[in-house]
Design a protein around this motif. Structure first.
Motif, short mmCIF file in Angstrom:
data_model
loop_
_atom_site.label_atom_id
_atom_site.label_comp_id
_atom_site.label_asym_id
_atom_site.label_seq_id
_atom_site.Cartn_x
_atom_site.Cartn_y
_atom_site.Cartn_z
N LYS A 1 2.00 -3.44 -3.09
CA LYS A 1 2.53 -2.95 -1.72
C LYS A 1 3.81 -2.38 -1.98
O LYS A 1 4.28 -1.21 -1.48
CB LYS A 1 2.75 -4.12 -0.71
N GLU A 2 4.56 -2.78 -2.82
CA GLU A 2 6.04 -2.51 -2.84
C GLU A 2 6.05 -1.21 -3.61
O GLU A 2 6.86 -0.20 -3.33
CB GLU A 2 6.92 -3.19 -3.80
N LEU A 3 5.25 -1.09 -4.77
CA LEU A 3 5.09 0.34 -5.30
C LEU A 3 4.46 1.12 -4.49
O LEU A 3 4.97 2.44 -4.73
CB LEU A 3 4.27 -0.02 -6.60
N ALA A 4 3.57 1.22 -3.81
CA ALA A 4 2.87 1.98 -2.88
C ALA A 4 3.88 2.51 -1.94
O ALA A 4 4.06 3.59 -1.52
CB ALA A 4 1.71 1.19 -2.19
N ALA A 5 4.68 1.46 -1.22
CA ALA A 5 5.65 1.92 -0.26
C ALA A 5 6.77 2.98 -0.93
O ALA A 5 7.35 3.61 -0.08
CB ALA A 5 6.41 0.68 0.26
N ASN B 1 -0.98 -1.69 -12.14
CA ASN B 1 -1.10 -1.84 -10.92
C ASN B 1 -1.86 -0.70 -10.02
O ASN B 1 -2.23 0.19 -10.88
CB ASN B 1 0.41 -1.96 -10.25
N ALA B 2 -2.15 -0.87 -8.98
CA ALA B 2 -3.00 0.06 -8.21
C ALA B 2 -2.46 1.46 -8.42
O ALA B 2 -3.35 2.38 -8.47
CB ALA B 2 -3.33 -0.52 -6.78
N THR B 3 -1.12 1.81 -8.00
CA THR B 3 -0.56 3.06 -7.90
C THR B 3 -0.54 3.64 -9.51
O THR B 3 -1.06 4.89 -9.47
CB THR B 3 0.67 2.87 -7.33
N GLN B 4 0.02 2.68 -10.39
CA GLN B 4 -0.41 3.47 -11.69
C GLN B 4 -1.84 3.89 -12.30
O GLN B 4 -1.89 4.93 -12.88
CB GLN B 4 0.52 2.52 -12.61
N SER C 1 -9.10 23.84 1.07
CA SER C 1 -8.80 23.14 2.27
C SER C 1 -7.24 23.11 2.83
O SER C 1 -7.00 22.95 3.87
CB SER C 1 -9.47 21.84 2.34
N GLY C 2 -6.57 22.98 1.82
CA GLY C 2 -5.26 22.60 1.99
C GLY C 2 -4.91 21.47 2.72
O GLY C 2 -3.93 21.29 3.43
N GLU C 3 -5.74 20.36 2.73
CA GLU C 3 -5.45 19.01 3.23
C GLU C 3 -4.46 18.36 2.67
O GLU C 3 -4.37 18.23 1.58
CB GLU C 3 -6.89 18.33 3.09
N ALA C 4 -3.79 17.68 3.54
CA ALA C 4 -2.74 16.57 3.14
C ALA C 4 -3.57 15.23 2.79
O ALA C 4 -4.17 15.02 3.24
CB ALA C 4 -1.58 16.45 4.16
N VAL C 5 -3.06 14.87 1.29
CA VAL C 5 -3.46 13.50 1.12
C VAL C 5 -2.43 12.30 1.15
O VAL C 5 -1.40 12.44 0.58
CB VAL C 5 -4.02 13.58 -0.26
N GLN C 6 -2.72 11.55 2.43
CA GLN C 6 -1.75 10.72 2.29
C GLN C 6 -1.74 9.39 1.36
O GLN C 6 -2.91 8.82 1.41
CB GLN C 6 -1.53 10.13 3.90
N ILE C 7 -0.90 9.01 0.78
CA ILE C 7 -0.98 7.88 -0.20
C ILE C 7 -0.21 6.51 0.49
O ILE C 7 0.79 6.45 1.00
CB ILE C 7 -0.74 8.32 -1.56
N GLY C 8 -0.66 5.46 -0.11
CA GLY C 8 0.02 4.04 0.28
C GLY C 8 -0.86 3.14 -0.52
O GLY C 8 -1.56 3.20 -1.54
N TYR C 9 -0.82 1.84 0.17
CA TYR C 9 -1.47 0.59 -0.29
C TYR C 9 -2.94 0.76 0.26
O TYR C 9 -3.09 0.36 1.41
CB TYR C 9 -0.74 -0.77 0.15
N VAL C 10 -3.77 1.13 -0.73
CA VAL C 10 -5.38 1.17 -0.34
C VAL C 10 -6.14 0.00 -1.18
O VAL C 10 -7.16 -0.19 -0.71
CB VAL C 10 -5.85 2.61 -0.52
N ASN C 11 -5.37 -0.61 -2.12
CA ASN C 11 -6.24 -1.52 -3.00
C ASN C 11 -7.04 -2.50 -2.01
O ASN C 11 -8.27 -2.89 -2.31
CB ASN C 11 -5.37 -1.98 -3.88
N GLY C 12 -6.22 -3.08 -1.19
CA GLY C 12 -6.95 -4.31 -0.44
C GLY C 12 -8.04 -3.80 0.38
O GLY C 12 -9.15 -4.52 0.50
N TRP C 13 -8.03 -2.70 1.16
CA TRP C 13 -8.97 -2.35 1.95
C TRP C 13 -10.04 -1.79 1.38
O TRP C 13 -11.22 -1.87 1.84
CB TRP C 13 -8.35 -1.19 3.02
N LEU C 14 -10.07 -1.10 0.22
CA LEU C 14 -11.12 -0.64 -0.50
C LEU C 14 -11.99 -1.77 -1.10
O LEU C 14 -13.06 -1.82 -1.04
CB LEU C 14 -10.63 0.23 -1.79
N GLY D 1 -1.91 0.69 5.00
CA GLY D 1 -2.79 1.64 4.30
C GLY D 1 -4.05 2.09 5.04
O GLY D 1 -4.65 2.82 4.25
N LEU D 2 -4.26 1.56 6.07
CA LEU D 2 -5.37 2.14 6.98
C LEU D 2 -5.17 3.61 7.27
O LEU D 2 -6.36 4.18 7.59
CB LEU D 2 -5.48 1.18 8.24
#
Length: 362
Positions: A60-64, A99-102, A130-143, A224-225
């Motif tokens: 979570k700290e790395l994702a933040a 870690n999940a981010t790496q 598409s030019g979509e923005a990809v929002q990143i963060g902590y997703v490991n737990g929810w996936l 991460g939601l």
């Protein structure tokens, strides 16, 4: 009518086998949630390392630290910050897990030694024009939660079939004589059975979903939601849906499909319950037909698969169904499973009503 529905609901949940299996699904959900949580591992690349709660905190700290839209500039910054500090001894950096981010970063943007592979965000994530923005963060737990929920929903479908198989078949031991010779036996009595079965399927599925997602919320929090599932650790790269949707959207689809799949399973169970003369044969036949699409040799790139993937078992399994296509309005092809589930439930219920009401009594 309400009294009849309550009476039928009590009968549905009265069987010891159904109760035992329902308890088993609940325990499976608890086990998978805590197993996934306790087995998580993370190392920040410098000094902090841990499993379970410590790993979630590190991730979570790395994702933040890098949360927000993923850009080519941010990729370069992350590669510099998370570059391997040890000799990989020939290991492909894409499969190095600290870690999940790496892991998410290296799998998509790193060369064999961890340096940049030259791919842009658009190329690596398949965004096209598409030019979509990809929002990143902590997703490991929810996936992890979503992945485990697939296993729970398949098991729950079997429970729904076991619960509903006796609805009509259980009356053929002699009670059918009383029901079908009464004033409202072929009308309100049959309707109350169908409505109670549909309600039981939805209530049972809803309760298990609430348990599973409630535990996940307790373990991982709400972070991460709103983040994209595309920037995920290597564990999920070959398993998940190739579209830029958030974890919240992923789980929303999964919840709706689980409820739709439960209704489809209910319709199938009711029809075979009316068709078979005992609950055991009804249960076996319903379970076999429910699982049959898994045995049909249809390749995922075949046009026929688009139809097969809409069946109730794929709504519970959901990954292959949600990977089929994305429509022009941004919705996934999976939404077409909902009218099909409603149709299966309605058709199965109507056939069950006709078969049960039309059979001859002594």
């Amino acid at each position: 009518m309400l009294t009849l529905i309550k009476f039928e609901l009590k009968k549905i949940y009265a069987g010891w086998l159904g109760r035992l299996l329902l308890l088993g699904v609940g325990l499976l959900s608890v086990f998978l949630n805590f197993s996934g949580y306790l087995n998580m591992y993370a190392f920040d690349g410098v000094s902090r390392e841990g499993k379970g709660a410590a790993a979630v905190e590190i991730d979570k700290e790395l994702a933040a630290r890098y949360a927000g839209p993923l850009t080519d500039e941010k990729v370069q910054l992350m590669l510099a910050d998370l570059a391997p500090r040890q000799d990989l001894h020939g290991l492909n950096a894409a499969y190095l897990y600290q870690n999940a981010t790496q892991s998410a970063l290296f799998y998509r943007f790193a060369d064999l030694d961890g340096s940049w592979n030259g791919r842009t965000v658009t190329e690596a994530l398949g965004l096209g024009d598409s030019g979509e923005a990809v929002q990143i963060g902590y997703v490991n737990g929810w996936l992890t939660t979503s992945q485990n929920l697939v296993r729970v929903m398949i098991a729950l479908a079997v429970v729904v079939i076991v619960l509903l198989s006796p609805v009509f078949a259980g009356e053929y031991a002699g009670v059918d004589n009383l029901i079908l010779t009464s004033r409202h036996g072929r009308g309100l009595a049959c309707l109350s059975k169908i409505l109670a079965a549909a309600l039981a399927a939805l209530l049972t599925t809803g309760a298990v979903l609430a348990l599973h997602l409630g535990l996940a919320l307790f373990l991982y929090g709400g972070e991460g939601l709103n983040c994209s599932i595309l920037f995920a650790p290597v564990d999920f790269a070959g398993f998940y849906i190739p579209f830029n949707i958030t974890c919240g959207q992923l789980l929303s689809y999964q919840i709706v499909l689980a409820l739709g799949g439960a209704l489809g399973a209910a319709g199938l169970s009711l029809f075979l319950s009316a068709l078979c003369r005992n609950r055991t044969s009804a249960c076996i036949a319903a379970a076999a037909l429910y699982m049959l699409p898994f045995l049909v040799p249809v390749a995922e790139n075949s046009p026929l698969f688009k139809l097969v993937a809409l069946l109730p078992v794929y709504q519970a399994q959901f990954v292959a169904l949600m990977s089929v296509a994305q429509m022009d309005d941004g919705l996934l092809y999976a939404v077409w499973a909902l009218p099909l589930a409603a149709g299966c439930a309605a058709l199965g219920s109507w056939l069950a009503w006709r078969v049960f009401a039309a059979h001859q009594v002594a």
